[in-house]
Design a protein around this motif. Structure first.
Motif, PDB file in Angstrom:
ATOM      1  N   PRO A 188       0.818  -1.228   0.000  1.00 24.79           N
ATOM      2  CA  PRO A 188       0.000   0.000   0.000  1.00 24.79           C
ATOM      3  C   PRO A 188       0.847   1.271   0.000  1.00 24.79           C
ATOM      4  O   PRO A 188       0.465   2.273  -0.596  1.00 24.79           O
ATOM      5  CB  PRO A 188      -0.835  -0.120   1.281  1.00 24.79           C
ATOM      6  CG  PRO A 188      -0.163  -1.148   2.125  1.00 24.79           C
ATOM      7  CD  PRO A 188       0.528  -2.070   1.171  1.00 24.79           C
ATOM      8  N   ARG A 189       1.998   1.221   0.644  1.00 28.84           N
ATOM      9  CA  ARG A 189       2.899   2.378   0.664  1.00 28.84           C
ATOM     10  C   ARG A 189       3.429   2.677  -0.736  1.00 28.84           C
ATOM     11  O   ARG A 189       3.516   3.843  -1.160  1.00 28.84           O
ATOM     12  CB  ARG A 189       4.046   2.080   1.631  1.00 28.84           C
ATOM     13  CG  ARG A 189       5.008   3.237   1.867  1.00 28.84           C
ATOM     14  CD  ARG A 189       6.002   2.830   2.946  1.00 28.84           C
ATOM     15  NE  ARG A 189       7.089   3.784   3.086  1.00 28.84           N
ATOM     16  CZ  ARG A 189       8.121   3.606   3.921  1.00 28.84           C
ATOM     17  NH1 ARG A 189       8.180   2.506   4.675  1.00 28.84           N
ATOM     18  NH2 ARG A 189       9.085   4.517   4.005  1.00 28.84           N
ATOM     19  N   LEU A 190       3.775   1.619  -1.464  1.00 25.88           N
ATOM     20  CA  LEU A 190       4.296   1.783  -2.818  1.00 25.88           C
ATOM     21  C   LEU A 190       3.220   2.324  -3.751  1.00 25.88           C
ATOM     22  O   LEU A 190       3.486   3.203  -4.581  1.00 25.88           O
ATOM     23  CB  LEU A 190       4.824   0.443  -3.333  1.00 25.88           C
ATOM     24  CG  LEU A 190       5.374   0.411  -4.771  1.00 25.88           C
ATOM     25  CD1 LEU A 190       6.485   1.443  -4.943  1.00 25.88           C
ATOM     26  CD2 LEU A 190       5.865  -0.986  -5.124  1.00 25.88           C
ATOM     27  N   LYS A 191       2.007   1.802  -3.625  1.00 26.28           N
ATOM     28  CA  LYS A 191       0.915   2.298  -4.469  1.00 26.28           C
ATOM     29  C   LYS A 191       0.674   3.784  -4.228  1.00 26.28           C
ATOM     30  O   LYS A 191       0.552   4.564  -5.183  1.00 26.28           O
ATOM     31  CB  LYS A 191      -0.375   1.513  -4.185  1.00 26.28           C
ATOM     32  CG  LYS A 191      -0.387   0.104  -4.722  1.00 26.28           C
ATOM     33  CD  LYS A 191      -1.716  -0.579  -4.398  1.00 26.28           C
ATOM     34  CE  LYS A 191      -1.724  -2.016  -4.838  1.00 26.28           C
ATOM     35  NZ  LYS A 191      -2.995  -2.698  -4.502  1.00 26.28           N
ATOM     36  N   LYS A 192       0.599   4.168  -2.974  1.00 21.71           N
ATOM     37  CA  LYS A 192       0.363   5.573  -2.633  1.00 21.71           C
ATOM     38  C   LYS A 192       1.471   6.457  -3.203  1.00 21.71           C
ATOM     39  O   LYS A 192       1.210   7.541  -3.746  1.00 21.71           O
ATOM     40  CB  LYS A 192       0.278   5.732  -1.113  1.00 21.71           C
ATOM     41  CG  LYS A 192      -0.005   7.157  -0.656  1.00 21.71           C
ATOM     42  CD  LYS A 192      -0.089   7.234   0.872  1.00 21.71           C
ATOM     43  CE  LYS A 192      -0.339   8.673   1.321  1.00 21.71           C
ATOM     44  NZ  LYS A 192      -0.407   8.763   2.811  1.00 21.71           N
ATOM     45  N   HIS A 193       2.710   5.996  -3.069  1.00 21.01           N
ATOM     46  CA  HIS A 193       3.855   6.761  -3.568  1.00 21.01           C
ATOM     47  C   HIS A 193       3.768   6.931  -5.088  1.00 21.01           C
ATOM     48  O   HIS A 193       3.955   8.039  -5.613  1.00 21.01           O
ATOM     49  CB  HIS A 193       5.151   6.047  -3.195  1.00 21.01           C
ATOM     50  CG  HIS A 193       6.361   6.591  -3.892  1.00 21.01           C
ATOM     51  ND1 HIS A 193       6.903   7.819  -3.587  1.00 21.01           N
ATOM     52  CD2 HIS A 193       7.128   6.074  -4.900  1.00 21.01           C
ATOM     53  CE1 HIS A 193       7.954   8.038  -4.364  1.00 21.01           C
ATOM     54  NE2 HIS A 193       8.101   7.008  -5.162  1.00 21.01           N
ATOM     55  N   LEU A 194       3.493   5.842  -5.800  1.00 20.87           N
ATOM     56  CA  LEU A 194       3.463   5.905  -7.260  1.00 20.87           C
ATOM     57  C   LEU A 194       2.283   6.731  -7.763  1.00 20.87           C
ATOM     58  O   LEU A 194       2.418   7.480  -8.741  1.00 20.87           O
ATOM     59  CB  LEU A 194       3.420   4.490  -7.854  1.00 20.87           C
ATOM     60  CG  LEU A 194       4.703   3.668  -7.688  1.00 20.87           C
ATOM     61  CD1 LEU A 194       4.505   2.248  -8.195  1.00 20.87           C
ATOM     62  CD2 LEU A 194       5.874   4.332  -8.407  1.00 20.87           C
ATOM     63  N   TYR A 195       1.127   6.621  -7.096  1.00 24.33           N
ATOM     64  CA  TYR A 195      -0.022   7.453  -7.478  1.00 24.33           C
ATOM     65  C   TYR A 195       0.352   8.936  -7.370  1.00 24.33           C
ATOM     66  O   TYR A 195       0.119   9.722  -8.287  1.00 24.33           O
ATOM     67  CB  TYR A 195      -1.225   7.189  -6.577  1.00 24.33           C
ATOM     68  CG  TYR A 195      -1.868   5.828  -6.721  1.00 24.33           C
ATOM     69  CD1 TYR A 195      -1.824   5.123  -7.918  1.00 24.33           C
ATOM     70  CD2 TYR A 195      -2.538   5.246  -5.642  1.00 24.33           C
ATOM     71  CE1 TYR A 195      -2.422   3.872  -8.032  1.00 24.33           C
ATOM     72  CE2 TYR A 195      -3.146   4.006  -5.762  1.00 24.33           C
ATOM     73  CZ  TYR A 195      -3.078   3.316  -6.955  1.00 24.33           C
ATOM     74  OH  TYR A 195      -3.671   2.094  -7.062  1.00 24.33           O
ATOM     75  N   GLY A 196       0.919   9.311  -6.230  1.00 23.94           N
ATOM     76  CA  GLY A 196       1.273  10.711  -6.004  1.00 23.94           C
ATOM     77  C   GLY A 196       2.351  11.192  -6.952  1.00 23.94           C
ATOM     78  O   GLY A 196       2.277  12.304  -7.488  1.00 23.94           O
ATOM     79  N   LEU A 197       3.346  10.353  -7.158  1.00 21.39           N
ATOM     80  CA  LEU A 197       4.451  10.707  -8.044  1.00 21.39           C
ATOM     81  C   LEU A 197       3.959  10.936  -9.472  1.00 21.39           C
ATOM     82  O   LEU A 197       4.277  11.953 -10.106  1.00 21.39           O
ATOM     83  CB  LEU A 197       5.495   9.586  -8.024  1.00 21.39           C
ATOM     84  CG  LEU A 197       6.791   9.825  -8.796  1.00 21.39           C
ATOM     85  CD1 LEU A 197       7.647  10.867  -8.097  1.00 21.39           C
ATOM     86  CD2 LEU A 197       7.566   8.511  -8.923  1.00 21.39           C
ATOM     87  N   LEU A 198       3.163   9.995  -9.970  1.00 19.71           N
ATOM     88  CA  LEU A 198       2.681  10.085 -11.341  1.00 19.71           C
ATOM     89  C   LEU A 198       1.679  11.222 -11.516  1.00 19.71           C
ATOM     90  O   LEU A 198       1.683  11.909 -12.544  1.00 19.71           O
ATOM     91  CB  LEU A 198       2.054   8.754 -11.765  1.00 19.71           C
ATOM     92  CG  LEU A 198       3.038   7.591 -11.926  1.00 19.71           C
ATOM     93  CD1 LEU A 198       2.299   6.280 -12.087  1.00 19.71           C
ATOM     94  CD2 LEU A 198       3.963   7.828 -13.140  1.00 19.71           C
ATOM     95  N   GLU A 199       0.843  11.435 -10.507  1.00 19.20           N
ATOM     96  CA  GLU A 199      -0.155  12.505 -10.606  1.00 19.20           C
ATOM     97  C   GLU A 199       0.535  13.861 -10.671  1.00 19.20           C
ATOM     98  O   GLU A 199       0.188  14.710 -11.496  1.00 19.20           O
ATOM     99  CB  GLU A 199      -1.127  12.447  -9.435  1.00 19.20           C
ATOM    100  CG  GLU A 199      -2.225  13.502  -9.529  1.00 19.20           C
ATOM    101  CD  GLU A 199      -3.279  13.343  -8.450  1.00 19.20           C
ATOM    102  OE1 GLU A 199      -4.413  13.799  -8.659  1.00 19.20           O
ATOM    103  OE2 GLU A 199      -2.961  12.748  -7.392  1.00 19.20           O
ATOM    104  N   SER A 200       1.505  14.086  -9.804  1.00 17.52           N
ATOM    105  CA  SER A 200       2.181  15.387  -9.779  1.00 17.52           C
ATOM    106  C   SER A 200       3.004  15.627 -11.041  1.00 17.52           C
ATOM    107  O   SER A 200       3.166  16.752 -11.495  1.00 17.52           O
ATOM    108  CB  SER A 200       3.069  15.502  -8.540  1.00 17.52           C
ATOM    109  OG  SER A 200       4.100  14.529  -8.568  1.00 17.52           O
ATOM    110  N   TYR A 201       3.501  14.546 -11.622  1.00 16.59           N
ATOM    111  CA  TYR A 201       4.355  14.656 -12.800  1.00 16.59           C
ATOM    112  C   TYR A 201       3.552  14.750 -14.099  1.00 16.59           C
ATOM    113  O   TYR A 201       3.908  15.509 -15.008  1.00 16.59           O
ATOM    114  CB  TYR A 201       5.291  13.443 -12.862  1.00 16.59           C
ATOM    115  CG  TYR A 201       6.231  13.442 -14.039  1.00 16.59           C
ATOM    116  CD1 TYR A 201       7.136  14.484 -14.249  1.00 16.59           C
ATOM    117  CD2 TYR A 201       6.241  12.389 -14.948  1.00 16.59           C
ATOM    118  CE1 TYR A 201       8.002  14.490 -15.324  1.00 16.59           C
ATOM    119  CE2 TYR A 201       7.116  12.370 -16.019  1.00 16.59           C
ATOM    120  CZ  TYR A 201       7.990  13.424 -16.212  1.00 16.59           C
ATOM    121  OH  TYR A 201       8.858  13.418 -17.273  1.00 16.59           O
ATOM    122  N   LEU A 202       2.446  13.998 -14.169  1.00 18.19           N
ATOM    123  CA  LEU A 202       1.721  13.872 -15.428  1.00 18.19           C
ATOM    124  C   LEU A 202       0.574  14.874 -15.596  1.00 18.19           C
ATOM    125  O   LEU A 202       0.346  15.364 -16.710  1.00 18.19           O
ATOM    126  CB  LEU A 202       1.164  12.458 -15.578  1.00 18.19           C
ATOM    127  CG  LEU A 202       2.176  11.328 -15.791  1.00 18.19           C
ATOM    128  CD1 LEU A 202       1.486   9.987 -15.685  1.00 18.19           C
ATOM    129  CD2 LEU A 202       2.839  11.469 -17.160  1.00 18.19           C
TER     130      LEU A 202
END
Length: 204
Positions: A188-202
């Motif tokens: 769950p930590r990895l999912k949250k991190h990737l969601y946030g990372l991709l959202e802010s970048y894309l």
């Protein structure tokens, strides 16, 4: 019944290959643990190399079918990407032994043709996420980013956690070799991190 036996052989082969390596695993040991005779194993796969390739093919084809279906869903590019991340993280955490087997094979490059065999299947799946990102850029959902490096960032994060568990465990203060920790904490930590990372970048 026929498919059940074939699946049992493949499951056993994947586990033994990941534990002992290709050279350290015999087809006789696989047949014995899978509860089948050598004649049946040879009938299905022809040889040890044929069985080894079938282990990889089974995993790649199943995930490719899932990704193809995802890309056909009538949902936004962002929702497709979120679903991809969820599927990807769930898959790599549930199949950590296969992930290690794949990376081991790619790093050693000992068997002629195996590297190109694995890479060809990996590219099929990579092309599905490339399609999600490309469509998102074209329909205005995402900024015009470097698609290939975005994919590399996603895969690199996974590689660090799954394929370098000793280092990652020290960094995160968690035992990443423990399946319970991997599923209840890291996933769950990895999912949250990737969601946030991709959202802010894309997202624009």
């Amino acid at each position: 019944m026929k498919e059940d036996r074939k699946e049992s052989i493949l499951e056993t082969a994947e586990r033994l290959f990941s534990e002992n390596g290709y050279d350290g695993t015999s087809t006789r040991a696989i047949a014995s643990e899978a509860g089948v005779n050598m004649a049946m194993l040879n009938y299905y796969f022809g040889s040890k190399e044929g069985l080894y390739k079938a282990v990889f093919e089974r995993k790649f084809k199943g995930f490719h079918q899932t990704l193809t279906m995802l890309n056909e869903e009538n949902i936004s590019s962002w929702d497709k990407l979120k679903k991809y991340v969820e599927l990807y993280v769930d898959r790599v955490s549930a199949q950590s032994c296969f992930q290690r087997l794949m990376q081991h094979e790619l790093s050693l490059q000992q068997r002629s043709g195996m590297e190109s065999f694995i890479v060809a299947y990996m590219l099929q799946n990579i092309n599905e996420i490339r399609r999600i990102l490309k469509d998102g850029i074209e329909n205005g959902s995402f900024r015009d980013v470097d698609i290939d490096l975005t994919i590399s960032t996603l895969f690199g994060t996974k590689y660090y956690l799954i394929n370098l568990p000793s280092l990652a465990s020290v960094m995160l203060g968690k035992d990443l070799t423990d399946p319970e920790v991997l599923n209840s904490d890291i996933k769950p930590r990895l999912k949250k991190h990737l969601y946030g990372l991709l959202e802010s970048y894309l997202k624009k």
